[in-house]
Design a protein around this motif. Sequence first.
Motif, short mmCIF file in Angstrom:
data_model
loop_
_atom_site.label_atom_id
_atom_site.label_comp_id
_atom_site.label_asym_id
_atom_site.label_seq_id
_atom_site.Cartn_x
_atom_site.Cartn_y
_atom_site.Cartn_z
N THR A 97 7.37 8.56 -0.67
CA THR A 97 7.01 7.26 -0.13
C THR A 97 5.70 7.34 0.65
N LEU A 98 4.74 6.49 0.27
CA LEU A 98 3.45 6.43 0.96
C LEU A 98 3.37 5.23 1.90
N LYS A 99 4.04 4.13 1.52
CA LYS A 99 4.07 2.93 2.37
C LYS A 99 5.25 2.08 1.95
N THR A 100 5.80 1.34 2.93
CA THR A 100 6.88 0.40 2.62
C THR A 100 6.54 -0.97 3.19
N TRP A 101 7.05 -1.99 2.52
CA TRP A 101 6.96 -3.36 2.99
C TRP A 101 8.40 -3.89 3.05
N SER A 102 8.87 -4.21 4.24
CA SER A 102 10.22 -4.71 4.40
C SER A 102 10.17 -6.23 4.48
N GLY A 103 10.90 -6.89 3.59
CA GLY A 103 10.82 -8.35 3.53
C GLY A 103 9.61 -8.77 2.72
N LEU A 104 9.28 -10.02 2.81
CA LEU A 104 8.14 -10.58 2.08
C LEU A 104 6.84 -10.14 2.75
N PRO A 105 5.98 -9.39 2.03
CA PRO A 105 4.71 -8.98 2.65
C PRO A 105 3.88 -10.21 3.05
N SER A 106 3.26 -10.12 4.21
CA SER A 106 2.44 -11.25 4.66
C SER A 106 1.11 -11.23 3.94
N GLY A 107 0.52 -12.39 3.84
CA GLY A 107 -0.79 -12.48 3.20
C GLY A 107 -0.69 -12.78 1.72
N SER A 108 -1.84 -12.78 1.09
CA SER A 108 -1.94 -13.14 -0.33
C SER A 108 -1.70 -11.92 -1.22
#
Length: 124
Positions: A97-108
């Motif tokens: 794992t290099l990065k995680t986004w929990s939930g809906l990522p913010s932004g476009s």
Amino acid sequence: DFVKKEAAEKRAFIVLNFSGSDWCIPCIKFHKNTIEANAFQKLILDGRVIYLNADFPRGKKNQPTETIKRENAELADRYNSGGVFPYTLLLDAGGNTLKTWSGLPSGSAETFVNQVLEIINSKK
């Protein structure tokens, strides 16, 4: 494991997304607004990322095959033990794992793609 092999051969990274395609509104939004966006599709076409969707639908008509269900459950055990939806990870070809986004990522979609690219480019 097949995806990790493919990623290693292509020198690509893996974007793994846990979703509930028929019940999780943020999952549906993420898929429609980010995964289907041209900016993200270009990452796939360029061979920079392999997109893997571990989907956990609740409706009877949307159920994946038993093999896919087993694979998704194994992915969830390894990467999403908390059962977060949507949950998105950027993995290297080894499955780290290099990065995680929990939930809906913010932004476009472009914001998401830029975050992915920043990490990918730092690993070269």
